[in-house]
Design an enzyme around this catalytic site. Structure first.
Site, PDB file in Angstrom:
ATOM      1  N   SER A  68      22.581 -15.629  15.402  1.00 16.02           N
ATOM      2  CA  SER A  68      21.335 -14.889  15.550  1.00 16.02           C
ATOM      3  C   SER A  68      21.493 -13.665  16.448  1.00 16.02           C
ATOM      4  O   SER A  68      22.255 -12.758  16.138  1.00 16.02           O
ATOM      5  CB  SER A  68      20.259 -15.843  16.080  1.00 16.02           C
ATOM      6  OG  SER A  68      18.988 -15.280  16.008  1.00 16.02           O
TER       7      SER A  68
ATOM      8  N   ASP B 223      17.288  -8.529  14.377  1.00 20.56           N
ATOM      9  CA  ASP B 223      18.397  -9.120  15.120  1.00 20.56           C
ATOM     10  C   ASP B 223      19.554  -9.382  14.160  1.00 20.56           C
ATOM     11  O   ASP B 223      19.511  -8.997  12.989  1.00 20.56           O
ATOM     12  CB  ASP B 223      17.969 -10.385  15.866  1.00 20.56           C
ATOM     13  CG  ASP B 223      17.660 -11.549  14.941  1.00 20.56           C
ATOM     14  OD1 ASP B 223      17.366 -11.306  13.747  1.00 20.56           O
ATOM     15  OD2 ASP B 223      17.703 -12.700  15.402  1.00 20.56           O
TER      16      ASP B 223
END
Length: 451
Positions: A101, A242
């Site tokens: 992530s 992200d």
């Protein structure tokens, strides 16, 4: 039962430290065995972000899945929500996203999705954990039943079309100058192309991954470059994703940051006006600003709070029937479209409102005034017990609640990854909030030191 491998969002850790090729292989084997149900030919789709270690983990997981008879469909770099969507679309038994992530490149992780596109339940994860450390030699597929692996072409186009279909067919982004920061991550190809197809003038950066620069001074957790670029290019809006594109923050034409709480307010109010909310309210976390809760109450909408983590937000959404939820960090879940957070789809909903109202982003996305919020992290020694359960700390927290007298909130919670207590306060009086947070932090320090 305590967990050895899985955290709140799959398995995550340092590549070639916690996340090794051996572990990835065993996770593939264990997950395949847990989900090997029935006599049909089983298949798993595997996507990844752009980390260098993704090659190692992907190859090891292919070996693991094929060794238990699963056919593997390799997607290459794709956003996490795209993997969840394609798991369902391709009628796969499992989906895998290799990503850490928003973490730096030297971390990596393994996220798992069931055939319905949702992240696995606690029971499924515990079953996989038990298998990981077991002797699986007698459970492997016979030679003739081994799985095959192949790369799938055209998956980028499928996700682009999926994302575009979340907007009205006639809507065009023509006339909008959009700066998009893809964090040198999984969305570096699909998002700029989708925005261009929708008619926007697109200025993109964070689209040159080299395996080491994912999330480095870019992306939703480091939006300074985006803010500067929007001002430099005199753009109408900036979008920052992200590394795996399941979260988003945005920037207005003045370069001001717009967090997940403000984006939730925009989407909730728009969907309320259009009659699209499945229930009169949304789901958010304990960290969501009280200003949003008050704003929604003024619209006749409730805010259901959960523990921190998009996993818990989604659980409440599914249990109670809400179709909008999210976190201040920009994890926004719109369950009419997706089974997990999708930063790009959330951004498109905001852009649709921008076009509809024909007003500057600074006006569209300033729906409420956030209350002042203070957070202090208090480190304590492992082995000193649980400081937040100590009588002195509980007494100080109770006194703080009395002082706030309904004009603020306190959240005192342990970190899930380190020996730290996070003390957060928010309210109408910033000086009072600072005082009560300091008092609680001091009490925690005192009892943990004495212990």
């Amino acid at each position: 039962m305590s967990r050895k491998y899985f955290g709140t969002d799959g398995i995550r850790g340092r590549a070639n430290g916690v996340i090794t090729a051996d572990l990835a292989l065993r996770v593939g084997q264990a997950t395949g065995l847990v989900f090997r149900r029935g006599e049909h030919r089983h298949r798993v789709v595997i996507g990844k972000d752009t980390r260098l270690s993704g090659y190692m983990i992907e190859t090891a997981m292919v070996a693991g899945f094929t060794s238990v008879g699963f056919d593997v469909l390799l997607l290459g770099p794709m956003p996490t929500p795209a993997v969840a969507m394609l798991t369902r679309s391709m009628r796969a038994d499992l989906g895998v996203m290799i990503s850490a992530s928003h973490n730096p490149f030297d971390d990596n992780g393994i996220k798992l999705f069931g055939p319905d596109g949702y992240k696995l339940s606690d029971d499924d994860e515990l079953g996989i954990e038990q298998m990981i450390d077991a002797d699986l030699s007698k459970k492997l597929a016979k030679s003739a039943a081994l799985g095959r692996a192949k790369r799938i072409e055209g998956v980028h186009d499928r996700y682009i079309e999926f994302a575009k279909r979340t907007l009205p067919r006639q809507l065009s982004l023509e006339g909008l100058r959009v700066v998009v920061d893809c964090a040198n991550g999984a969305a570096y190809r699909v998002v700029p192309e989708a925005l261009w197809e929708l008619g926007a003038e697109v200025i993109s950066f964070g689209v040159d991954p080299d395996g080491l620069n994912i999330n480095h001074e870019c992306g939703s957790t480091s939006p300074q470059a985006l803010r500067a670029k929007v001002r430099e290019m005199r753009a109408d809006v900036g979008i920052a994703l992200d590394g795996d594109a399941d979260r988003v923050v945005m920037v207005d034409e003045q370069g001001h940051l717009i967090d997940g709480d403000q984006l939730l307010a925009v989407i909730a109010e728009s969907w309320l006006e259009d009659g699209r909310l499945s229930k009169p309210g949304i789901v958010a976390t304990v960290m969501t600003n009280l200003g949003l809760e008050r704003h929604l109450a003024g619209l006749g909408l409730s805010l259901v709070r959960t523990a921190v983590g998009d996993r818990y937000v989604l659980e409440q959404m599914r249990e109670q029937g809400y179709n909008v939820g999210g976190e201040p960090s920009g994890h926004i879940i719109l369950s009419d479209y997706a089974t997990t957070g999708d930063g790009f789809v959330a951004a498109l909903q905001v852009l649709a409102v921008l076009k509809k109202l024909d007003q500057p982003m600074s006006k569209v996305c300033r729906r409420f005034e956030p209350l002042p919020q203070v957070t202090k992290n208090v480190r304590y020694k492992n082995g000193t017990g649980k400081p937040t359960q100590h009588a002195k700390v509980l007494s100080v927290i109770a006194e703080a609640e009395q002082r706030l007298n309904g004009h603020g909130r306190l959240i005192v919670r342990p970190s899930g990854t380190e020996p730290v207590i996070r003390v957060t306060g928010e309210g109408d009086d910033p000086d009072l909030i600072e005082e009560v947070v300091d008092d609680i932090a001091a009490a925690i320090t005192e009892v943990s030191t004495a212990g």
